[in-house]
Motif scaffolding. Structure first.
Motif, PDB file in Angstrom:
ATOM      1  N   ARG A   1     -31.458   7.990  -9.658  1.00  0.00           N
ATOM      2  CA  ARG A   1     -30.394   8.268  -8.796  1.00  0.00           C
ATOM      3  C   ARG A   1     -30.577   7.559  -7.433  1.00  0.00           C
ATOM      4  O   ARG A   1     -29.452   7.473  -6.811  1.00  0.00           O
ATOM      5  N   VAL A   2     -31.650   7.457  -7.053  1.00  0.00           N
ATOM      6  CA  VAL A   2     -32.033   7.201  -5.555  1.00  0.00           C
ATOM      7  C   VAL A   2     -32.970   5.962  -5.615  1.00  0.00           C
ATOM      8  O   VAL A   2     -32.674   5.150  -4.559  1.00  0.00           O
ATOM      9  N   ILE A   3     -33.685   5.613  -6.679  1.00  0.00           N
ATOM     10  CA  ILE A   3     -34.223   4.111  -6.569  1.00  0.00           C
ATOM     11  C   ILE A   3     -33.593   3.197  -7.581  1.00  0.00           C
ATOM     12  O   ILE A   3     -33.044   3.495  -8.502  1.00  0.00           O
ATOM     13  N   ASP A   4     -33.283   1.979  -6.884  1.00  0.00           N
ATOM     14  CA  ASP A   4     -32.648   0.973  -7.653  1.00  0.00           C
ATOM     15  C   ASP A   4     -33.704   0.540  -8.641  1.00  0.00           C
ATOM     16  O   ASP A   4     -34.675   0.021  -8.407  1.00  0.00           O
ATOM     17  N   PRO A   5     -32.947   0.365  -9.899  1.00  0.00           N
ATOM     18  CA  PRO A   5     -33.940  -0.233 -11.007  1.00  0.00           C
ATOM     19  C   PRO A   5     -34.553  -1.522 -10.970  1.00  0.00           C
ATOM     20  O   PRO A   5     -33.743  -2.519 -10.604  1.00  0.00           O
ATOM     21  N   PRO A   6     -35.889  -1.886 -10.764  1.00  0.00           N
ATOM     22  CA  PRO A   6     -36.116  -3.158 -10.847  1.00  0.00           C
ATOM     23  C   PRO A   6     -35.901  -4.180 -12.117  1.00  0.00           C
ATOM     24  O   PRO A   6     -35.866  -5.196 -11.731  1.00  0.00           O
ATOM     25  N   PHE A   7     -35.693  -3.453 -12.946  1.00  0.00           N
ATOM     26  CA  PHE A   7     -35.353  -4.048 -14.303  1.00  0.00           C
ATOM     27  C   PHE A   7     -34.790  -3.124 -15.192  1.00  0.00           C
ATOM     28  O   PHE A   7     -34.507  -1.827 -15.201  1.00  0.00           O
ATOM     29  N   SER A   8     -33.897  -3.637 -16.271  1.00  0.00           N
ATOM     30  CA  SER A   8     -33.723  -2.775 -17.485  1.00  0.00           C
ATOM     31  C   SER A   8     -34.295  -3.059 -18.843  1.00  0.00           C
ATOM     32  O   SER A   8     -35.074  -4.174 -18.890  1.00  0.00           O
ATOM     33  N   MET A   9     -34.051  -2.045 -19.827  1.00  0.00           N
ATOM     34  CA  MET A   9     -34.688  -2.347 -21.127  1.00  0.00           C
ATOM     35  C   MET A   9     -34.263  -3.739 -21.600  1.00  0.00           C
ATOM     36  O   MET A   9     -34.917  -4.398 -22.468  1.00  0.00           O
ATOM     37  N   PHE A  10     -32.834  -3.908 -21.363  1.00  0.00           N
ATOM     38  CA  PHE A  10     -32.270  -5.009 -22.318  1.00  0.00           C
ATOM     39  C   PHE A  10     -32.964  -6.403 -21.386  1.00  0.00           C
ATOM     40  O   PHE A  10     -33.132  -7.104 -22.204  1.00  0.00           O
ATOM     41  N   MET A  11     -33.064  -6.348 -20.169  1.00  0.00           N
ATOM     42  CA  MET A  11     -33.951  -7.624 -19.573  1.00  0.00           C
ATOM     43  C   MET A  11     -35.094  -7.636 -20.179  1.00  0.00           C
ATOM     44  O   MET A  11     -35.667  -8.766 -20.573  1.00  0.00           O
ATOM     45  N   ALA A  12     -35.890  -6.508 -20.419  1.00  0.00           N
ATOM     46  CA  ALA A  12     -37.264  -6.610 -20.782  1.00  0.00           C
ATOM     47  C   ALA A  12     -37.463  -7.015 -22.218  1.00  0.00           C
ATOM     48  O   ALA A  12     -38.189  -8.009 -22.688  1.00  0.00           O
TER      49      ALA A  12
ATOM     50  N   GLN B   1     -36.437 -10.800 -22.478  1.00  0.00           N
ATOM     51  CA  GLN B   1     -37.750 -11.641 -22.319  1.00  0.00           C
ATOM     52  C   GLN B   1     -38.624 -11.682 -23.115  1.00  0.00           C
ATOM     53  O   GLN B   1     -39.309 -12.905 -23.500  1.00  0.00           O
ATOM     54  N   ILE B   2     -38.969 -10.644 -23.792  1.00  0.00           N
ATOM     55  CA  ILE B   2     -39.943 -10.774 -25.005  1.00  0.00           C
ATOM     56  C   ILE B   2     -39.430 -11.701 -26.133  1.00  0.00           C
ATOM     57  O   ILE B   2     -40.104 -12.490 -26.723  1.00  0.00           O
ATOM     58  N   GLU B   3     -38.128 -11.180 -26.535  1.00  0.00           N
ATOM     59  CA  GLU B   3     -37.587 -12.388 -27.306  1.00  0.00           C
ATOM     60  C   GLU B   3     -37.922 -13.689 -27.165  1.00  0.00           C
ATOM     61  O   GLU B   3     -38.268 -14.581 -28.136  1.00  0.00           O
ATOM     62  N   ALA B   4     -37.539 -13.906 -25.785  1.00  0.00           N
ATOM     63  CA  ALA B   4     -37.628 -15.375 -25.606  1.00  0.00           C
ATOM     64  C   ALA B   4     -38.998 -15.858 -25.649  1.00  0.00           C
ATOM     65  O   ALA B   4     -39.291 -17.115 -26.061  1.00  0.00           O
ATOM     66  N   ARG B   5     -39.845 -14.976 -25.448  1.00  0.00           N
ATOM     67  CA  ARG B   5     -41.494 -15.471 -25.500  1.00  0.00           C
ATOM     68  C   ARG B   5     -41.973 -15.683 -26.604  1.00  0.00           C
ATOM     69  O   ARG B   5     -42.479 -16.783 -27.331  1.00  0.00           O
ATOM     70  N   MET B   6     -41.223 -14.770 -27.695  1.00  0.00           N
ATOM     71  CA  MET B   6     -41.715 -14.798 -29.057  1.00  0.00           C
ATOM     72  C   MET B   6     -41.166 -16.009 -29.574  1.00  0.00           C
ATOM     73  O   MET B   6     -41.537 -16.560 -30.666  1.00  0.00           O
TER      74      MET B   6
ATOM     75  N   PHE C   1     -31.821   1.919 -20.475  1.00  0.00           N
ATOM     76  CA  PHE C   1     -32.903   2.621 -20.822  1.00  0.00           C
ATOM     77  C   PHE C   1     -33.234   2.292 -22.366  1.00  0.00           C
ATOM     78  O   PHE C   1     -34.267   2.531 -22.895  1.00  0.00           O
ATOM     79  N   LEU C   2     -32.280   1.722 -23.214  1.00  0.00           N
ATOM     80  CA  LEU C   2     -32.523   1.507 -24.477  1.00  0.00           C
ATOM     81  C   LEU C   2     -32.519   0.116 -25.149  1.00  0.00           C
ATOM     82  O   LEU C   2     -33.063  -0.652 -24.452  1.00  0.00           O
ATOM     83  N   TRP C   3     -31.971  -0.046 -26.339  1.00  0.00           N
ATOM     84  CA  TRP C   3     -31.818  -1.476 -27.026  1.00  0.00           C
ATOM     85  C   TRP C   3     -30.555  -1.416 -27.957  1.00  0.00           C
ATOM     86  O   TRP C   3     -30.023  -0.468 -27.826  1.00  0.00           O
TER      87      TRP C   3
END
Length: 253
Positions: A49-60, A63-68, A141-143
């Motif tokens: 609510r007060v901290i701006d998210p540095p990334f999202s689960m979709f981003m992560a 990124q993993i899909e691209a590496r694989m 938060f999810l996938w």
């Protein structure tokens, strides 16, 4: 004989006792697991609510899909921008395109769900009814996917963010984590990538084109819109005016 039997029975009971205690400890831990998961998710949402998210689960995940897949040059483009540094036209366009009842519902638009159900029953292209709140929960938060587990967690996180965040925060997070192209997340990254400007300088037409690609951001391109994106962008601009334009955002405060 009787004494020996008694001794054997006592030894067996002593051998079983540690095993029973270990099983009891594991059962107690399992009983606490739902409590830990619920408390953890509540604290997670409260913090964001007060901290701006540095990334999202979709981003992560992307990124993993691209590496694989061996896409070594793949890059995630993401730069947080507060809502007051994003063109109001983009926020209104997203609402006009995705969730026109955003100011009124509490996470789930029951009317839209019923309309989508009736439309899908008639056949043809499948229509969804996810609200901006649901999409924020999923992207952050999810996938992806349609499993019952994922849908259940989406519903839980949707309830949490509606309960713990104001509407302006939900919208702010959504326009920052939404995918506007492959590897392009958020209004600032999309504005720089497709129009060479900051998010606060987007015009109404550019904002509508960005909102128009949201259903399939890896298929459509806001900088080179085809007939579908052009038609949808025009529809979004009309809807944005009908819901009140920039003044609509005041109803969220």
């Amino acid at each position: 004989m009787t004494q020996r039997d008694d001794d054997d029975g006592g030894a067996g009971a002593r051998a079983q006792a540690p095993h029973g205690r270990r099983r009891g400890r594991w059962l107690r831990r399992l009983m606490w697991l739902p409590v830990v998961l619920v408390a953890g998710s509540v604290l997670q949402v409260l913090a964001l609510r007060v901290i701006d998210p540095p990334f999202s689960m979709f981003m992560a995940i992307r990124q993993i899909e691209a590496r694989m897949a061996g896409e070594d040059d793949f890059t995630v483009y993401y730069q947080w921008r507060d809502l007051d540094r994003i063109a109001p036209a983009l926020a209104v366009s997203v609402i006009a395109a995705e969730d026109q009842n955003f100011a009124r519902h509490r996470g789930f638009d029951l009317d839209a769900i019923e309309q989508a159900r009736a439309h899908n029953a008639r056949g043809g292209a499948t229509r969804g009814a996810s609200t901006i709140s649901q999409q924020t929960a999923k992207n952050l938060f999810l996938w992806g996917g349609r499993s019952w587990l994922r849908k259940g967690m989406e519903a839980w996180y949707t309830l949490l963010i509606e309960w713990l965040w104001p509407k302006t925060r939900i919208l702010e997070v959504y326009v920052n984590v939404a995918e506007f192209g492959d590897g392009v997340y958020g209004a600032q990254a999309a504005a720089r990538r497709y129009f060479g400007k900051d998010a606060d300088a987007l015009t109404a037409a550019e904002s509508a084109r960005l909102a128009a690609v949201l259903p399939s951001p890896r298929r459509y391109n806001a900088a080179r819109p085809g007939p579908y994106v052009q038609r949808r962008a025009q529809w979004i601009q009309r809807n944005a005016r009908q819901i009140g334009g920039d003044a609509y955002l005041e109803s969220l405060r």
